[in-house]
Write an enzyme that holds these catalytic residues in place. Structure first.
Site, PDB file in Angstrom:
ATOM      1  NE  ARG A  63      -3.800   2.092   2.508  1.00 28.25           N
ATOM      2  CZ  ARG A  63      -4.021   2.828   3.603  1.00 28.25           C
ATOM      3  NH1 ARG A  63      -3.350   2.551   4.715  1.00 28.25           N
ATOM      4  NH2 ARG A  63      -4.896   3.798   3.594  1.00 28.25           N
ATOM      5  CG  HIS A  67      -1.198   5.403  -0.066  1.00 24.99           C
ATOM      6  ND1 HIS A  67      -1.796   5.759   1.124  1.00 24.99           N
ATOM      7  CD2 HIS A  67      -2.108   4.629  -0.712  1.00 24.99           C
ATOM      8  CE1 HIS A  67      -3.006   5.216   1.191  1.00 24.99           C
ATOM      9  NE2 HIS A  67      -3.203   4.508   0.099  1.00 24.99           N
ATOM     10  CG  ASN A  95      -0.666   8.472   3.512  1.00 24.09           C
ATOM     11  OD1 ASN A  95      -1.086   7.459   2.949  1.00 24.09           O
ATOM     12  ND2 ASN A  95      -0.209   9.523   2.863  1.00 24.09           N
ATOM     13  CG  HIS A 194      -8.142  -3.511  -1.311  1.00 23.73           C
ATOM     14  ND1 HIS A 194      -9.114  -2.589  -1.584  1.00 23.73           N
ATOM     15  CD2 HIS A 194      -7.015  -2.787  -1.049  1.00 23.73           C
ATOM     16  CE1 HIS A 194      -8.602  -1.353  -1.504  1.00 23.73           C
ATOM     17  NE2 HIS A 194      -7.324  -1.448  -1.185  1.00 23.73           N
TER      18      HIS A 194
END
Ligand code: HEM
Ligand SMILES: *[C@@H]1O[C@H](CO)[C@@H](O)[C@H](O)[C@H]1NC(C)=O
Length: 329
Positions: A63, A67, A95, A194
């Protein structure tokens, strides 16, 4: 015959010249082979050890790379700490507090600085760490082209402008990924990430308690699953600000696989942005094909990770090689 040879010479010249015209250096596999030959091995060991201790770290690192890449490109801007007067990406609610794995990147960086100072960028460490996480959590392997350099800027508001929201529908997700040069197929395929990791209740609780003016609960949420989620995520009272977490994929929570796509037709996608991939006609066929063929999905996932890892990278003389990943030099 003669004109064919002349044509070849012209073509050769054009190719020769274009090699210089496109002088902006690109990423390449084996970038540290001569400058820091053990870089990838050191990062892999650091990540494998961390994930063995805490399987959730694989999710955190995959992740974190996403990001990083979606905000100002893959330049490790997500790793920079806020400074007085400059709130950084890292402190955006998307975050902080949920992004995890910073200390793993710092550990790898410390070892690399001892061995080959100022050589391996934090942005590359993050790209390798995401790859090694996918290997450890899902047996998915791919080569990572490297040569990214680290940015010197990180601004909190840019996170809102660039990262997709968990309440987005398929059209909004497609548009958001398109701005980064990624297709609808790549968006759906990358959402397979996910299949590992967790979400805080706050990221989906509107689906349980405040869907719209007439319905409290999202009708595209399986009632039994909704009951399970309500037990885990009680309505937030002002007194108790706790924000519990649940697995994004409740069946194989720490394996990176295509089982995530099998949950969606059962209305067991956790986030609106997950379930919409099944309920929207524009993406439902991609969900079905990813659900059906795990190997094909994993090949597409690896390719899409490489493509995501090349978004707006800094190369050549641009940017810098940070000494510490959390501060600019
Ligand atoms: C399609 C748009 C996406 C949206 C709206 C989205 C949103 C979210 C949200 C809200 C969470 C839970 C955060 C929390 O509450 O703790 C999450 C977790 C996660 N996301 Fe995404 N995401 C998207 C795409 C991606 C992509 C492309 C990747 C990587 C390739 C990714 C990897 C992850 C992982 C691994 C987790 C679990 C993190 C952990 O356990 O620490 N996501 N995402
Ligand atoms: C609430 O959502 C349902 C199901 O999607 C829909 O049929 C209904 O029209 C919505 N109501 C309002 C007021 O938006």
């Amino acid at each position: 015959m003669a004109s064919g040879a002349a044509g070849f010479r012209v073509l050769a010249l054009v190719l020769f010249m274009s090699a210089f015209a496109t002088a902006a250096p690109s990423l390449n596999v084996g970038h540290y082979l001569f400058t820091c030959p053990f870089a990838e091995a050191i990062i892999r060991k650091t990540v494998f050890d961390a994930v063995s201790r805490n399987p959730g770290m694989a999710a955190g690192l995959v992740r974190m790379h996403f990001h990083d890449c979606f905000v100002r490109g893959c330049d490790a801007s997500v790793l920079l700490k806020s400074t007085p007067g400059n709130p950084a990406e890292r402190d955006h609610p998307a975050n902080n507090p949920s992004l995890r794995g910073f200390e793993i990147i710092d550990q790898a960086k410390a070892q690399l600085e001892a061995l080959c100072p100022r050589t391996v960028s934090c942005a590359d460490i993050l790209a390798f760490a995401a790859r090694d996480s996918a290997l450890k959590a899902g047996g998915i392997f791919y080569n990572v082209p490297a040569g990214r350099r680290d940015g010197r800027v990180s601004r909190l508001p840019e996170v809102t402008q660039n990262l997709p929201s968990p309440t987005f529908n398929a059209q909004q997700l497609i548009a958001n990924f398109a701005r980064k040069g990624l297709t609808a197929d790549e968006m759906v395929t990358l959402s397979g990430a996910h299949s590992i990791g967790i979400s805080h209740c706050s990221s989906f609780s509107s689906r349980l308690y405040s869907f719209n003016a007439t319905l409290a609960q999202d009708p595209s949420l399986d009632p039994a699953y909704a009951a399970f989620l309500k037990a885990k995520c009680p309505p937030r009272s002002k007194a108790a600000q706790a924000d519990p977490t649940v697995p994004l994929d409740s069946i194989t929570a720490s394996t990176l696989d295509n089982k995530y796509y099998l949950q969606l037709p059962k209305l067991r996608g956790l986030l609106t942005s997950d379930e919409t991939l099944y309920t929207s006609p524009s993406t439902s066929r991609i969900v079905a094909s990813n659900a059906m063929n795990g190997f094909a999905w994993s090949v597409k996932f690896a390719k899409a990770m490489v493509k995501m890892g090349s978004i707006d990278v800094l190369t050549g003389e641009r940017g810098e090689i940070r000494k510490l990943c959390s501060v600019v030099n």
